[in-house]
Scaffold this motif. Structure first.
Motif, mmCIF file in Angstrom:
data_model
loop_
_atom_site.group_PDB
_atom_site.id
_atom_site.type_symbol
_atom_site.label_atom_id
_atom_site.label_comp_id
_atom_site.label_asym_id
_atom_site.label_seq_id
_atom_site.Cartn_x
_atom_site.Cartn_y
_atom_site.Cartn_z
ATOM 1 N N VAL A 1 0.835 -1.204 0.000
ATOM 2 C CA VAL A 1 0.000 0.000 0.000
ATOM 3 C C VAL A 1 0.870 1.254 0.000
ATOM 4 C CG1 VAL A 1 -1.665 1.324 1.367
ATOM 5 C CG2 VAL A 1 -1.998 -1.121 1.025
ATOM 6 N N THR A 2 1.932 1.249 0.797
ATOM 7 C CA THR A 2 2.824 2.415 0.858
ATOM 8 C C THR A 2 3.492 2.675 -0.491
ATOM 9 O OG1 THR A 2 3.246 2.031 3.213
ATOM 10 C CG2 THR A 2 4.846 3.386 2.025
ATOM 11 N N VAL A 3 4.044 1.642 -1.093
ATOM 12 C CA VAL A 3 4.732 1.806 -2.380
ATOM 13 C C VAL A 3 3.744 2.190 -3.473
ATOM 14 C CG1 VAL A 3 6.034 0.584 -4.177
ATOM 15 C CG2 VAL A 3 6.668 0.329 -1.768
ATOM 16 N N ARG A 4 2.577 1.565 -3.476
ATOM 17 C CA ARG A 4 1.560 1.936 -4.469
ATOM 18 C C ARG A 4 1.189 3.414 -4.347
ATOM 19 N NH1 ARG A 4 -3.668 -0.763 -3.446
ATOM 20 N NH2 ARG A 4 -3.943 1.064 -2.158
ATOM 21 N N ASN A 5 1.015 3.894 -3.123
ATOM 22 C CA ASN A 5 0.694 5.308 -2.916
ATOM 23 C C ASN A 5 1.829 6.216 -3.378
ATOM 24 O OD1 ASN A 5 -1.760 4.542 -1.915
ATOM 25 N ND2 ASN A 5 -1.269 4.948 0.227
ATOM 26 N N MET A 6 3.078 5.804 -3.104
ATOM 27 C CA MET A 6 4.226 6.602 -3.548
ATOM 28 C C MET A 6 4.275 6.653 -5.079
ATOM 29 S SD MET A 6 7.079 5.322 -0.752
ATOM 30 C CE MET A 6 8.370 5.458 -1.930
ATOM 31 N N LEU A 7 4.059 5.530 -5.732
ATOM 32 C CA LEU A 7 4.082 5.496 -7.198
ATOM 33 C C LEU A 7 2.923 6.313 -7.779
ATOM 34 C CD1 LEU A 7 4.998 1.750 -7.790
ATOM 35 C CD2 LEU A 7 6.465 3.748 -8.173
ATOM 36 N N ASN A 8 1.760 6.239 -7.149
ATOM 37 C CA ASN A 8 0.637 7.054 -7.609
ATOM 38 C C ASN A 8 0.953 8.532 -7.502
ATOM 39 O OD1 ASN A 8 -1.026 4.953 -8.397
ATOM 40 N ND2 ASN A 8 -2.121 4.858 -6.443
ATOM 41 N N GLN A 9 1.610 8.941 -6.418
ATOM 42 C CA GLN A 9 1.996 10.344 -6.257
ATOM 43 C C GLN A 9 3.042 10.756 -7.288
ATOM 44 O OE1 GLN A 9 3.213 10.801 -2.183
ATOM 45 N NE2 GLN A 9 1.140 11.373 -1.516
ATOM 46 N N ALA A 10 3.999 9.881 -7.534
ATOM 47 C CA ALA A 10 5.087 10.200 -8.464
ATOM 48 C C ALA A 10 4.623 10.222 -9.918
ATOM 49 C CB ALA A 10 6.219 9.194 -8.307
ATOM 50 N N PHE A 11 3.725 9.338 -10.282
ATOM 51 C CA PHE A 11 3.343 9.203 -11.685
ATOM 52 C C PHE A 11 1.890 9.539 -11.952
ATOM 53 C CE2 PHE A 11 6.885 6.216 -11.047
ATOM 54 C CZ PHE A 11 7.787 6.776 -11.939
ATOM 55 N N GLY A 12 1.192 9.979 -10.939
ATOM 56 C CA GLY A 12 -0.224 10.329 -11.100
ATOM 57 C C GLY A 12 -1.097 9.099 -11.047
ATOM 58 N N GLU A 13 -2.236 9.267 -10.426
ATOM 59 C CA GLU A 13 -3.150 8.146 -10.309
ATOM 60 C C GLU A 13 -3.840 7.894 -11.627
ATOM 61 O OE1 GLU A 13 -4.522 9.547 -5.992
ATOM 62 O OE2 GLU A 13 -5.459 7.709 -6.680
ATOM 63 N N SER A 14 -3.984 6.620 -11.954
ATOM 64 C CA SER A 14 -4.646 6.255 -13.210
ATOM 65 C C SER A 14 -5.836 5.353 -12.928
ATOM 66 C CB SER A 14 -3.661 5.536 -14.135
ATOM 67 O OG SER A 14 -3.136 4.402 -13.485
ATOM 68 N N GLU A 15 -6.795 5.878 -12.167
ATOM 69 C CA GLU A 15 -7.974 5.068 -11.805
ATOM 70 C C GLU A 15 -9.057 5.237 -12.783
ATOM 71 O OE1 GLU A 15 -9.205 5.469 -7.759
ATOM 72 O OE2 GLU A 15 -7.166 5.479 -7.070
#
Length: 125
Positions: A111-125
């Motif tokens: 969850v932590t890494v996913r959140n960091m990657l979402n912040q770095a590359f923008g969420e793609s939901e």
């Protein structure tokens, strides 16, 4: 016989725990998320531990003319008959103790890494 039921129990129990523990958001790292992940790990192991015992024995059989176990089901029967059902659960306590922190950390880090990657590359939901 082992992996599919185990992972089914693992992820289903994780989802259930996230819903049962107050204020747990499965998308945010928290102490509740650690609890859900830890208990999911234990439940995953509980769901198929006897099968894992037989799997380990089957893997450790040396090439013999007549192996002791023909297959998984036969192995369960032979072990239960010759050594008792209890032996199918030997070592479960140590496995559960090991499973809790391992799986708690696994879900927390995912969850932590996913959140960091979402912040770095923008969420793609």
């Amino acid at each position: 016989m082992r992996e599919t039921p185990s992972y089914g129990a693992y992820f289903a129990s994780y989802e259930l725990m996230c819903r049962m523990i107050p204020d747990v958001d499965p998308n945010e790292p928290s102490p509740g998320l650690l609890l859900a992940g830890g208990f999911a790990g234990i439940i995953g192991w509980l769901s198929t531990y006897p099968i894992d015992v037989v799997k380990t024995r089957l893997q450790s059989i040396e090439e013999e003319r007549k192996p002791k176990y023909k297959n998984m089901i036969n192995g369960l029967r032979v072990i239960a008959r010759e050594e008792g059902v209890r032996v199918l659960f030997s070592g479960l306590g140590a496995t559960a103790i090991r499973a809790f922190p391992t799986n708690a950390a696994t879900f927390y880090v995912v969850v932590t890494v996913r959140n960091m990657l979402n912040q770095a590359f923008g969420e793609s939901e």
